[in-house]
Every structure is written in C-alpha cells, then in structure tokens.
Design an enzyme around this catalytic site. Sequence first.
Site, PDB file in Angstrom:
ATOM      1  CG  HIS A 113      -1.931   0.988   1.340  1.00  0.00           C
ATOM      2  ND1 HIS A 113      -1.684   2.285   1.719  1.00  0.00           N
ATOM      3  CD2 HIS A 113      -3.256   0.916   1.104  1.00  0.00           C
ATOM      4  CE1 HIS A 113      -2.826   2.963   1.710  1.00  0.00           C
ATOM      5  NE2 HIS A 113      -3.792   2.160   1.345  1.00  0.00           N
ATOM      6  CG  ASP A 190       0.129  -1.925   6.348  1.00  0.00           C
ATOM      7  OD1 ASP A 190      -0.802  -2.026   7.175  1.00  0.00           O
ATOM      8  OD2 ASP A 190      -0.006  -1.354   5.250  1.00  0.00           O
ATOM      9  CD  GLN A 193      -7.003  -4.167   4.440  1.00  0.00           C
ATOM     10  OE1 GLN A 193      -7.982  -4.837   4.751  1.00  0.00           O
ATOM     11  NE2 GLN A 193      -7.115  -2.914   4.023  1.00  0.00           N
ATOM     12  CE  LYS A 216      -7.498   0.356   6.385  1.00  0.00           C
ATOM     13  NZ  LYS A 216      -8.285   0.890   5.271  1.00  0.00           N
ATOM     14  CB  CYS A 354      -3.573   2.851  -1.884  1.00  0.00           C
ATOM     15  SG  CYS A 354      -4.757   4.153  -1.622  1.00  0.00           S
TER      16      CYS A 354
END
Lengths: 398, 139
Positions: A113, A190, A193, A216, A354
Amino acid sequence: MKVRDDFPMLRKKIIYFDNGATTFKPHIVIDSVVDYYSNYSANAHRGDYDISLQVDDAFEAAREKVKKFINAKTTEEIIFTSGTTDSLNMIIKGYFKNHLNSGDEILITKSEHASLVLPWFLLGNQIGCVVKYIDLDQDLKVTIENVTKAITNKTKVIALSHITNVIGDIRPIKEISKLAHQRGILVMVDGAQSVPHIKVDVEDLGIDFLGFSGHKMLGPTGIGVLYGKLELLEKMKPQNVGGGMNDIFTSLKQIDYKPLPHRLEAGTPNIAGAIGLGAAIDYLEMVGMDNISKHDQELKRYAVTKLSKLDNIEIYNANTGGSIIAFNVKGVFSQDTAIYLNKHNICVRAGSHCAKMLSDNINVNSTCRLSFYLYNTKEEIDRLVELLKNKDILKESL
Amino acid sequence: MDNEVKRNIIIDHYHNPLNKGLLEDENYTKIRVNNESCIDNIVLMVKVEDGIIKDIRFDGEACAISTSATSIMIKMLLNKSVEEALIILNEYEKMINEQDYDESIIGEAIVYNEVYKQPNRKKCALLPWRGIKIIIEKE
C-alpha cells in the site's frame, strides 16, 4: 454469525463489501464514544478532578486492551496514533531515519500500500537507503524462497503488509521474522488488513514494528496503533513535541521527555477514539478472532466458487486465502462495474486500491474489490452473483 | 432522446473513441486530468493554430462515461475557435450541473443531460472538459 443486529448501519438496505476500506461500528463502540462525550468529557493526564481521572483510567484501559489483543509485553510498547499511515510514517521517520545509512537496503514488494511504500521512497531520497522488491510468485504471494533470494548483506529492513489490501494473501511473517533476525534485519509490518481479521500475536510472529488502524476493526476513525519492541521504541525520536510528552523544559532550552508511551504522543490524544477502539477490541474478542477468520475465509471460498462459474468474471486472486477478492467483469471498466452494483445497493471498491505498483504483476491497472467481514453473509454473496450474471452490466451502469 | 439511444451512443464512443492514442509532436499542449475520488485518468493533447482548435488527441484509462465524454468532446470541438469552444464548454457545464442551458449548441453531448441523476458520475462527464478548459483558457 449472529452479529448483524449489533450494527446500526446494517439496518440500511445496502450490502457492504468494502470492509478493506473501513468497517461498520457495533453499538458498543458507538455507545462508548457517546458515553465519553456525554458523561466524562475531560482531557487525559490532568487528574486533578474526578472526571479527568475517569478519562485517564478509560484511556489507559484501552491501551491495556490493545496490549493484550496483540500480545505486546508492556503497555509502553503501545503508542496511539491517528491510523496506520501515521504509525508507519512515525516508524520510518522516527526510527529508521536515524538508524539507516546510505546504501542500506529495505525489502518491500510491489503489492504494498502507498502508506508503506511512499515513506520509504521519501527516506531513500533523503538519506540514500535503497528500496528493493521481493518477487511475488504466480499467485502473487510472498514465499520464503523469494525473501531469501532478495536478502543481501546490505539488507537492514523487511517491510511488508501482513495481509495485502488488494490480493488479501496472508504473508508468512513468522518465518520471515526468523530468517530476518538471524541476519540482524528488522521486520516492520503493516497490520491494517490483518489485525482486524486474524489473531496477530507480535511476540509469536517476532514483529519489530507494527502499525494498524482502529476504523478497519470496528473502531472509530482517527485512531490507530504503533507497536514497537520496547528497546526499539526507546531509541525512537518523537516526530512531534509539545504538551503531554515532556517532563520539564527550561528557558535554557533543555527538554526532558516523559517515558514511553507518552513521549511519542504529543498533544491531546484522540481520547474518544482510543476508548472506542478499546470497545471494538472487547467486541472482537467476544465474537472470537478465530471465528471471525473462519467466517471471512469461508465467505471468500464461497464467493470464489460461485463467481468462478460465471464466464464473464475474471478473478485475480482465487488461490489466496484471506477475505479479499479482486476481480473484473470482462470488457467492463472496474468503476463502471462498481457503479452498476451501487445502483443495486451493493458497495464495492474500484480502483488500484493504493497499490499502484501491482499493475506490473497483474497487467491490469484497476480491479473491483470485495472485502468481507464478520457481518457479511452467503445470502449477500448470492445477490451479488445474481447481479453479475447480467450480460448488460456496462449499459446498465450508465 | 430516449435512454436506450443515449446509452448506445455512449457505448459506441466508449468502444470506438475518436482520436485515441498520443503523438510525439511539440506543436501540441499536453495535460493530464484525473478525478480525486475515482480512478479516471486521461491525458489530452491539443493543437491550437491561429485561435482554431486543429486537433485533440487523448489516451488513458477511464470509465465509460469519461472515455465517451472525451470522444464526444473531441468531435464537437475540432476546428472550432477557442471562443466557440469556451461557449460550448460553458453550456455543457451548465447541463451537467443541472442548470438552464442552450440545447441548440450542445450537440451529441446531449446524451449526458441526465447524468446529474447520478452524482458520482458528474465528475466523470466533466473530466475531459476540465482539461481542455485549462489549455484553451491560456490561448
């Protein structure tokens, strides 16, 4: 899963398949935020009066919940940020900027991303460290073999999404960390998600730095988390200085910073956001992260099986786990498909999501993305599949 | 014009757009336009000589509305003077934004006269015109 009644947004007659972008909030989260603003709305760390003490307790209790949720060692390792982007930028600018040299190599992939890629590009321009790419396999996955192949004696950092936001594959972070640490390489993850969808245990996975977002994972917008191993965070420079993070400063321009975690949280924090995130964690734990993962992945398998039977649908990540499907309707631009589905009250995302370097690998610049979560159902997928059977999607999108 | 006819014209321009593909030619002014909230991304190149729009070419990836709107815009503006183009542009913007407009000069672009009903498509219909405006206003 019997959760749908807990989400006020689900009373609207829409089918929401854009959970990779943000998620709906259960009552418990909304109520916790309203409760703070209605009943004990004061600043944190000013404990001279009752409601302020109550704020401190709630704010630090949220930190404790985050610590337990990702199995950090201490609450000092949990820094509240505005979201994943903020967390990753802080890690790269506050730590790596001062610990990398010209020529040092950072390994990422082309499916990352922008929030992970761009701060590294920027740092490369500033200090001359070099961003290199780990090859993706034919299913767009990261394999240990390809990581090993990409490592050189100049590699200092491996920076990856735990789960990518377009493909949705779960990276073998534990094995990658092991490999990296044997060579003195740090691992930055990261988790935007992954933390919402699977159990993330930083200790077990051996993660050095992690960033993720509250919104999220059923929490409020504007709150996120930066996790770092204590010995690394101790060496991290605050990007912002100001109130709440200093112990003392004098007219001689000496500043003594507070200890962690407050040293890295200048200014009034997002108190309501942190309290809401704590409530979201309570909710996720009540449902059970394992149940959520199982549910999400089952929905993906179900949708892939059904969509694969349609000859006008191309799926780009049928063979990966996770809860994300990237697809296109043949001959229809992704945005037109999304607009067609919107006419039938189905929310999907179209675009490059992204991850703009991924087009090197899948030969399309944009896809439609379905991203499922605990409140999605097979009936909703059936409705989607019915609508995608239509041979006139392009015309009906107009 | 009935909806089916409008849709067919849009799809026809989408599938067979006019002047797609860019040239290497210094006599053109180039501009990239994209929409912040979506993925339409179009590059326009325009050749203006003696106040007349001699050629417009484009390339890029965009939805059916943006692509067809570009094609129809090119068809309408070729060989028009900059002043004429600005008048057409002005009326077109009014139509998309649901204001009163002069139908007599809107030509084939009339196919977008109901785009306002889909607010998320308005910016797509305006995209190529935004680009051309920036170029010809400098002329």
